[in-house]
Motif scaffolding. Sequence first.
Motif, short mmCIF file in Angstrom:
data_model
loop_
_atom_site.label_atom_id
_atom_site.label_comp_id
_atom_site.label_asym_id
_atom_site.label_seq_id
_atom_site.Cartn_x
_atom_site.Cartn_y
_atom_site.Cartn_z
N UNK A 170 7.16 -4.43 10.28
CA UNK A 170 7.56 -5.33 9.20
C UNK A 170 7.44 -4.64 7.86
N UNK A 171 6.79 -5.31 6.91
CA UNK A 171 6.59 -4.74 5.58
C UNK A 171 5.34 -3.87 5.63
N UNK A 172 5.52 -2.60 5.93
CA UNK A 172 4.40 -1.68 6.09
C UNK A 172 3.56 -1.61 4.82
N UNK A 173 4.23 -1.48 3.68
CA UNK A 173 3.52 -1.34 2.41
C UNK A 173 2.63 -2.56 2.14
N UNK A 174 3.16 -3.76 2.39
CA UNK A 174 2.38 -4.96 2.13
C UNK A 174 1.21 -5.08 3.10
N UNK A 175 1.44 -4.72 4.36
CA UNK A 175 0.38 -4.80 5.36
C UNK A 175 -0.76 -3.84 5.04
N UNK A 176 -0.42 -2.61 4.69
CA UNK A 176 -1.44 -1.62 4.36
C UNK A 176 -2.15 -1.98 3.06
N UNK A 177 -1.39 -2.47 2.08
CA UNK A 177 -1.99 -2.86 0.81
C UNK A 177 -3.02 -3.98 1.03
N UNK A 178 -2.67 -4.93 1.88
CA UNK A 178 -3.60 -6.02 2.16
C UNK A 178 -4.85 -5.51 2.87
N UNK A 179 -4.65 -4.58 3.80
CA UNK A 179 -5.80 -4.01 4.52
C UNK A 179 -6.70 -3.22 3.58
N UNK A 181 -7.00 -3.77 0.44
CA UNK A 181 -7.66 -4.75 -0.41
C UNK A 181 -8.89 -5.34 0.25
N UNK A 182 -8.79 -5.55 1.57
CA UNK A 182 -9.93 -6.13 2.29
C UNK A 182 -11.09 -5.15 2.43
N UNK A 183 -10.78 -3.88 2.47
CA UNK A 183 -11.82 -2.88 2.73
C UNK A 183 -12.18 -2.04 1.50
#
Length: 277
Positions: A170-179, A181-183
């Motif tokens: 899907x949206x790789x950039x958004x998924x990684x950015x969210x991850x 952000x969590x860590x």
Amino acid sequence: ARLWQDALEAAVEEALGDASLRRIALKYAGRGDMQPVKTIVSAIYRRAISLKDPQRWLHDARAHFDGGAFIEVLFEQYRCMAADTALEAGAYLAQRSQLWRAHGFDAEADASETDRIALLRAVAAMTMDNAWLPQAAPVCAHAKSAPNKGSDKLTASANKCLDALRGWEGDFAATVSAELGRTADDGRFFIDLTLAFMTRYAKAKRAKNVADHDDTMHLAIKVLQTPAIAARYREKYAHVFVDEYQDINEAQHTIISCIQREGNDFFVGDVKQCIYT
């Protein structure tokens, strides 16, 4: 070992004095035992000290939690992994096509081949905001002689190749950015704690006028940055032989690179025995 433990203990104790940092540390400390935190810091330190420039690597790693260019680097690695894995999956689909054709089912073989080409094209067309790994569709026929079971097995094998990568579709950039952000807070905490430990440990060694094995490597790198000194050693050694090369880290490789000349090196190694992967 005692200097190491004392420096690590002091760095952790200092961090625990900050309420916000203490909250992070306690997430990793079982019943208040800080040994898991120390283990993580030690692992980060050992990785950093094996590199040519430990401080730069740690500072770059800290900056990665801000995303930006790091996400682009991760996507390029993901895209390369997907391309390699798609070739592996494509090999199963090619076998599936051959299976159908060998049994006289040309239409099914063509459908299988179309599936394989579509997979490879989809991976080649991936972008950071649109990364998809299509599932190989089953190919079957109702004729009694149809190799449905063999075809299904090859289809499952092809799809299994890509399973580990599907979590980032899907949206790789958004998924990684969210991850990230969590860590991010936890990551920065451990990197800062490692830097604090490194500072304390270095200071303790200087106070005792001692050096450990890692210091000898980095001191050698520092000395060999002087062109005249590096040239002297390049002229001194007719040949540079290195055994068990798979266990050489970046710092050691830097030293070897400084003293070797064009064509006078000979390395022996086995990638399957590598301790740094």
